[in-house]
Scaffold this active site. Sequence first.
Site, PDB file in Angstrom:
ATOM      1  CB  CYS A  51      -0.946  -0.002   1.194  1.00  0.00           C
ATOM      2  SG  CYS A  51      -2.085  -1.402   1.194  1.00  0.00           S
ATOM      3  CB  CYS A  90     -13.143  -1.104   6.073  1.00  0.00           C
ATOM      4  SG  CYS A  90     -13.544  -1.979   7.611  1.00  0.00           S
ATOM      5  CB  CYS A  91     -10.008   2.277   2.749  1.00  0.00           C
ATOM      6  SG  CYS A  91      -8.847   0.905   2.543  1.00  0.00           S
TER       7      CYS A  91
END
Length: 393
Positions: free
Chosen positions: A82, A212-213
């Site tokens: 990420c 949560c993304c």
Amino acid sequence: MRRKIVVAGVGMTPFVKPGQNEPYPVMGAKAINMALEDAGIGYDKIQQAYAGYVYGDSTCGQRVLYEVGMTGIPVINVNNNCSTGSSALFLARQAVESGVVDCALAVGFEQMTPGALRDVWTDRPSPLSKFNKVTDELTQDFTSPMALKMFGGAGIEHQKKYGTKDETFAKIRAKASAHAVHNDKAIFRKEVSVEDVMESPRVTSLLTRLQCCPPTCGAGAAIVCTEEFAKRHGINTDVVIVGQAMTTDFASTFDKDDMMRVVGYDMTAAAAKQVYEQSGVGPEDIDVAELHDCFTANELITYEGLGFTPEGGAEKFIWDGDNTYGGKVVTNPSGGLLSKGHPLGATGLAQCFELVNQLRGTVGKRQVEGAKTALQHNLGLGGACVVTLYQAT
């Protein structure tokens, strides 16, 4: 830092849900062309390029860049989970600062699929196997996907240490949504309340779905150059990088029985310390920050890792409103990963896009008044953390 590194141009596509996206070569090329237009130069001026993505075959970077130009320059493909986008930026900045080149490009893109992150290659050891093992030993959310278990476990660790309320995590998501209302590139632009967040379906014993993304598709790009190159080509020199550090995991990630450390707290703290020392700037000097809020729990612990508040002080920081407009550090004015979206390879460059435009004063209703100093934090499990400090000149 030895040389002044100018952020010459930035570009970013709108972030969208999987299935609503254009193919990755189109998204990536659009972001690059935006950055070139922003800088006011042609692709022929780019001397090296670093292309970041996580889910794609080898040389996807060339596939994207060839849509813009084929000039024979070095193209380096970057994959750091990420933190991929800012890892590409780190390499581009390093190439310019070292004097190898005068102008370099970083681009990041991702064409994701719906659902939680999962291993693509299941016939070989996972790079996260050690993280998974420790997480299984330390957490109780046995049915949750691994990323949820890790970051949910980090939030529970903070609760155990400091008594942090569930609502405090939900308040982070509500703040993110209020910021994203004014960002036309964000995937979610509807404002939600703390109550809405708490009432959404629970996905771990701590986190709800709205904390949560989402999986997202999109692209971002940034061009960095020397001050001399900028002046020679009529490039705006108003925003510069004055500090940047990348860290990877320490032994403490695994040997402290602490989920906050498993998800990168010590990497964050070490990278931030290096950047503050490089720049002579302290956390009290930061006006605006884009930090890695893949889950609300990570934003909360990152306040402490970056030194915005003492250890154990994040809850007060949040409830005092020190993380939003009128507070100490406006965090994630873009809406962050939670509301703007998280296409893994593009995320770090989208953060760069937001902060550069904040320092230019060009983001309209989400402008942080008088912003002169901006901090970026981008984290990848496995692991790597990149912290970057920008200033308006």
